[in-house]
Write an enzyme that holds these catalytic residues in place. Sequence first.
Site, PDB file in Angstrom:
ATOM      1  N   ASP A 295      67.400  52.609  40.214  1.00  0.00           N
ATOM      2  CA  ASP A 295      66.851  53.692  39.396  1.00  0.00           C
ATOM      3  C   ASP A 295      65.995  54.608  40.266  1.00  0.00           C
ATOM      4  OD1 ASP A 295      67.397  52.786  36.430  1.00  0.00           O
ATOM      5  OD2 ASP A 295      66.683  51.012  37.497  1.00  0.00           O
TER       6      ASP A 295
ATOM      7  N   ARG B 269      75.422  37.950  37.586  1.00  0.00           N
ATOM      8  CA  ARG B 269      75.441  38.326  39.004  1.00  0.00           C
ATOM      9  C   ARG B 269      75.597  37.082  39.869  1.00  0.00           C
ATOM     10  NH1 ARG B 269      70.488  41.571  40.267  1.00  0.00           N
ATOM     11  NH2 ARG B 269      71.556  43.071  38.937  1.00  0.00           N
TER      12      ARG B 269
ATOM     13  N   ARG C  57      65.931  36.239  47.576  1.00  0.00           N
ATOM     14  CA  ARG C  57      66.218  36.936  46.321  1.00  0.00           C
ATOM     15  C   ARG C  57      66.994  38.204  46.608  1.00  0.00           C
ATOM     16  NH1 ARG C  57      65.410  39.896  41.748  1.00  0.00           N
ATOM     17  NH2 ARG C  57      64.007  41.684  41.833  1.00  0.00           N
TER      18      ARG C  57
ATOM     19  N   ARG D  34      69.753  26.783  29.676  1.00  0.00           N
ATOM     20  CA  ARG D  34      69.250  28.119  29.335  1.00  0.00           C
ATOM     21  C   ARG D  34      70.098  29.225  29.971  1.00  0.00           C
ATOM     22  NH1 ARG D  34      63.954  28.075  27.077  1.00  0.00           N
ATOM     23  NH2 ARG D  34      63.039  25.996  27.092  1.00  0.00           N
TER      24      ARG D  34
ATOM     25  N   SER E 107      67.457  44.268  42.063  1.00  0.00           N
ATOM     26  CA  SER E 107      67.430  45.717  41.938  1.00  0.00           C
ATOM     27  C   SER E 107      65.990  46.186  41.758  1.00  0.00           C
ATOM     28  CB  SER E 107      68.293  46.165  40.753  1.00  0.00           C
ATOM     29  OG  SER E 107      67.851  45.542  39.556  1.00  0.00           O
TER      30      SER E 107
ATOM     31  N   GLU F 259      59.692  46.235  41.245  1.00  0.00           N
ATOM     32  CA  GLU F 259      60.554  45.234  40.640  1.00  0.00           C
ATOM     33  C   GLU F 259      59.644  44.233  39.937  1.00  0.00           C
ATOM     34  OE1 GLU F 259      61.008  41.739  42.698  1.00  0.00           O
ATOM     35  OE2 GLU F 259      58.996  42.563  42.729  1.00  0.00           O
ATOM     36  N   MET F 260      60.134  43.042  39.566  1.00  0.00           N
ATOM     37  CA  MET F 260      59.331  42.208  38.680  1.00  0.00           C
ATOM     38  C   MET F 260      59.246  40.725  39.062  1.00  0.00           C
ATOM     39  SD  MET F 260      60.492  43.849  34.992  1.00  0.00           S
ATOM     40  CE  MET F 260      59.163  43.049  34.089  1.00  0.00           C
ATOM     41  N   GLU F 261      59.760  40.341  40.240  1.00  0.00           N
ATOM     42  CA  GLU F 261      59.792  38.910  40.551  1.00  0.00           C
ATOM     43  C   GLU F 261      59.318  38.512  41.943  1.00  0.00           C
ATOM     44  OE1 GLU F 261      62.422  39.921  37.299  1.00  0.00           O
ATOM     45  OE2 GLU F 261      62.834  40.401  39.404  1.00  0.00           O
TER      46      GLU F 261
ATOM     47  N   ARG G 294      75.028  47.060  37.881  1.00  0.00           N
ATOM     48  CA  ARG G 294      73.972  46.216  38.443  1.00  0.00           C
ATOM     49  C   ARG G 294      74.520  44.845  38.861  1.00  0.00           C
ATOM     50  NH1 ARG G 294      68.443  47.608  37.125  1.00  0.00           N
ATOM     51  NH2 ARG G 294      68.359  49.544  35.956  1.00  0.00           N
TER      52      ARG G 294
ATOM     53  N   GLY H  31      68.457  37.735  39.410  1.00  0.00           N
ATOM     54  CA  GLY H  31      67.932  37.662  38.061  1.00  0.00           C
ATOM     55  C   GLY H  31      68.986  37.387  37.008  1.00  0.00           C
TER      56      GLY H  31
END
Length: 235
Positions: A204, A20, A83, A39, A86, A179-181, A217, A16
Amino acid sequence: MKQIYGDIAKTVIMAGDPKRVKYIAENYLEDIKLVNSIREMYCYTGTYKGKEISVMAHGMGIPSMGIYSYELFHIYNVDTIIRVGSCGAFSDKLKLLDTILVEKSYTESNYAFSFDGKKCNLVPANKELNKIIENLSKDKDIKYVKGTVLCSECFDPYLEDKNAILNRAPKDIEIIAAEMESFALLYNAKKEGKKAACLLTVSDVPKEGKGITAKERQTSLNNTIELALETAKII
């Protein structure tokens, strides 16, 4: 993305955070070349133990991952995406910095329905990739937990009622982390006939009030990074 077709390898490791990605490229790859910076979604191509590999940022959330993974698969003819990211622990069995191999991703998002009209809220990772990762984990003595994760549209520490989401999920699904992806990546891979997997590090543990810093992270995912790169090397 705007770069020359062919600059991106057939296998891509995604994370993400662009920083990283830079960390992975500079610490693990040789002969690196920055092939995208639009971007600030950096993409580097280099070699890992002789194998050409790209590492690229995907940003935060389902829409961002949906865009970048779709373009990699559909436009740039990438075969495999892994992927590394975290997550927040939902299971009491998970501890800070534990490694998770995603078996399936569950979401309440309408991503699939919006994309192609399919009512799909649960999608598996590629079994072949996961098997390779599992074997490498044993060889390297890296312990991992395999299971289903929640791919949320909200950052899990901010959820007002985490249990409400768990209670709405189908009863036969045990969600171990959030997570979100992952859903967008795995769904796009399935739709395009490509391969995708997801390795996560627990950053977390809300019940214990524990978490790692933003700086940590960027650099604390070494187990997942190494597993992803070793997998990419042999596929």
